[in-house]
Design a protein around this motif. Structure first.
Motif, PDB file in Angstrom:
ATOM      1  N   ALA A  42      41.012  47.959   8.470  1.00 22.68           N
ATOM      2  CA  ALA A  42      40.674  46.634   7.938  1.00 22.68           C
ATOM      3  C   ALA A  42      39.846  45.848   8.954  1.00 22.68           C
ATOM      4  CB  ALA A  42      41.942  45.863   7.584  1.00 22.68           C
ATOM      5  N   GLY A  43      40.193  45.967  10.215  1.00 20.58           N
ATOM      6  CA  GLY A  43      39.410  45.296  11.256  1.00 20.58           C
ATOM      7  C   GLY A  43      38.011  45.860  11.358  1.00 20.58           C
ATOM      8  N   ALA A  44      37.872  47.192  11.242  1.00 18.23           N
ATOM      9  CA  ALA A  44      36.548  47.818  11.299  1.00 18.23           C
ATOM     10  C   ALA A  44      35.687  47.363  10.123  1.00 18.23           C
ATOM     11  CB  ALA A  44      36.690  49.340  11.302  1.00 18.23           C
ATOM     12  N   VAL A  45      36.282  47.293   8.938  1.00 13.72           N
ATOM     13  CA  VAL A  45      35.545  46.838   7.754  1.00 13.72           C
ATOM     14  C   VAL A  45      35.130  45.373   7.917  1.00 13.72           C
ATOM     15  CG1 VAL A  45      35.751  46.324   5.279  1.00 13.72           C
ATOM     16  CG2 VAL A  45      36.574  48.511   6.183  1.00 13.72           C
ATOM     17  N   ALA A  46      36.036  44.546   8.405  1.00 16.18           N
ATOM     18  CA  ALA A  46      35.733  43.115   8.569  1.00 16.18           C
ATOM     19  C   ALA A  46      34.622  42.906   9.589  1.00 16.18           C
ATOM     20  CB  ALA A  46      36.996  42.364   8.994  1.00 16.18           C
ATOM     21  N   LEU A  47      34.704  43.591  10.719  1.00 17.74           N
ATOM     22  CA  LEU A  47      33.668  43.457  11.745  1.00 17.74           C
ATOM     23  C   LEU A  47      32.325  43.949  11.224  1.00 17.74           C
ATOM     24  CD1 LEU A  47      32.896  42.773  14.661  1.00 17.74           C
ATOM     25  CD2 LEU A  47      33.568  45.109  15.279  1.00 17.74           C
ATOM     26  N   GLY A  48      32.331  45.127  10.607  1.00 12.65           N
ATOM     27  CA  GLY A  48      31.094  45.663  10.046  1.00 12.65           C
ATOM     28  C   GLY A  48      30.541  44.786   8.927  1.00 12.65           C
ATOM     29  N   GLY A  49      31.422  44.284   8.086  1.00 14.97           N
ATOM     30  CA  GLY A  49      30.986  43.410   6.994  1.00 14.97           C
ATOM     31  C   GLY A  49      30.308  42.149   7.500  1.00 14.97           C
ATOM     32  N   GLY A  50      30.833  41.591   8.588  1.00 14.18           N
ATOM     33  CA  GLY A  50      30.198  40.409   9.179  1.00 14.18           C
ATOM     34  C   GLY A  50      28.797  40.720   9.684  1.00 14.18           C
ATOM     35  N   ILE A  51      28.648  41.877  10.307  1.00 11.35           N
ATOM     36  CA  ILE A  51      27.335  42.282  10.823  1.00 11.35           C
ATOM     37  C   ILE A  51      26.363  42.505   9.664  1.00 11.35           C
ATOM     38  CG2 ILE A  51      26.100  44.138  12.017  1.00 11.35           C
ATOM     39  CD1 ILE A  51      28.698  44.482  13.722  1.00 11.35           C
ATOM     40  N   GLY A  52      26.802  43.232   8.638  1.00 11.73           N
ATOM     41  CA  GLY A  52      25.940  43.508   7.497  1.00 11.73           C
ATOM     42  C   GLY A  52      25.548  42.251   6.736  1.00 11.73           C
ATOM     43  N   ALA A  53      26.507  41.360   6.532  1.00 12.01           N
ATOM     44  CA  ALA A  53      26.210  40.109   5.814  1.00 12.01           C
ATOM     45  C   ALA A  53      25.254  39.238   6.615  1.00 12.01           C
ATOM     46  CB  ALA A  53      27.503  39.360   5.514  1.00 12.01           C
ATOM     47  N   ALA A  54      25.402  39.222   7.937  1.00 10.47           N
ATOM     48  CA  ALA A  54      24.476  38.447   8.779  1.00 10.47           C
ATOM     49  C   ALA A  54      23.068  39.020   8.692  1.00 10.47           C
ATOM     50  CB  ALA A  54      24.971  38.429  10.224  1.00 10.47           C
ATOM     51  N   ALA A  55      22.957  40.349   8.649  1.00 11.09           N
ATOM     52  CA  ALA A  55      21.637  40.980   8.521  1.00 11.09           C
ATOM     53  C   ALA A  55      21.003  40.638   7.173  1.00 11.09           C
ATOM     54  CB  ALA A  55      21.763  42.490   8.692  1.00 11.09           C
ATOM     55  N   ARG A  56      21.822  40.662   6.114  1.00 11.36           N
ATOM     56  CA  ARG A  56      21.301  40.307   4.785  1.00 11.36           C
ATOM     57  C   ARG A  56      20.860  38.854   4.745  1.00 11.36           C
ATOM     58  NH1 ARG A  56      24.749  38.282   1.156  1.00 11.36           N
ATOM     59  NH2 ARG A  56      26.390  39.737   1.742  1.00 11.36           N
ATOM     60  N   TYR A  57      21.655  37.974   5.335  1.00 13.35           N
ATOM     61  CA  TYR A  57      21.307  36.556   5.375  1.00 13.35           C
ATOM     62  C   TYR A  57      19.999  36.362   6.132  1.00 13.35           C
ATOM     63  CZ  TYR A  57      21.709  31.553   6.297  1.00 13.35           C
ATOM     64  OH  TYR A  57      21.468  30.206   6.383  1.00 13.35           O
ATOM     65  N   GLY A  58      19.864  37.082   7.237  1.00  9.04           N
ATOM     66  CA  GLY A  58      18.621  37.000   8.007  1.00  9.04           C
ATOM     67  C   GLY A  58      17.418  37.451   7.201  1.00  9.04           C
ATOM     68  N   ALA A  59      17.585  38.529   6.425  1.00  6.17           N
ATOM     69  CA  ALA A  59      16.484  38.999   5.577  1.00  6.17           C
ATOM     70  C   ALA A  59      16.102  37.936   4.551  1.00  6.17           C
ATOM     71  CB  ALA A  59      16.883  40.290   4.867  1.00  6.17           C
TER      72      ALA A  59
END
Length: 167
Positions: A42-59
């Protein structure tokens, strides 16, 4: 009858069970709660999800889409994310035994946070609600077809390259 107060911790596990060995009965193990042992994933998913969502927001900040037009940024994010998922799955299925947190972190986390099929549906609804039905339907079909083609092509291409590069 339980009062709801926590039981004191003891070194003897049979003391926690009144029907355990001290009472002449075999000890019964309590089933583990379903969430126990899943915290690392769950921690790995949450950390990765934050990174992915930040990348999408940046795009979205770098390439904004004007209202009422084809949502090109969301389209590209979803297609690229699906292609990367195809690469990831090809690499993970051919590797012996990857770290158990690799797939949750990269696949479910980063790529799940990066792709945005919820925004895709909101974009379709916005286009159809504002009288752009043909564009909304074209976007619906184009995203679905391109995303499926991207994951398949990336998976197949990665496997082909990996097999061709072996001695």
């Amino acid at each position: 009858m339980s009062t709801g107060a926590p039981r004191p911790l003891t070194a003897d596990p049979s003391a926690l069970h009144p029907t355990g060995p001290a009472a002449g009965h075999p000890a019964r193990a309590r089933p583990r709660p379903p969430w126990q042992g899943h915290w690392p994933a769950a921690g790995a998913v949450a950390l990765g999800g934050g990174i992915g969502a930040a990348a999408r927001y940046g795009a979205g900040l770098l390439w904004p889409t004007a209202p009422g037009t084809f949502p090109a940024t969301t389209f590209l994010v979803n297609v690229v994310g699906c292609a990367l998922m195809g690469v990831l799955m090809a690499l993970l299925t051919e590797r012996g035994s990857p770290h158990p947190l690799l797939r949750p972190f990269l696949g479910t986390g980063i790529l799940g946070g990066f792709t945005t099929f919820s925004t895709y549906t909101v974009d379709i609804q916005h286009l159809t609600d504002t009288g752009r039905l043909a564009l909304g339907l074209a976007y619906l079909a184009a995203t679905l077809l391109a995303a499926l083609a991207a994951v398949w092509a990336a998976f197949a291409g990665t496997r082909y390259v990996r097999k061709g590069s072996r001695p």
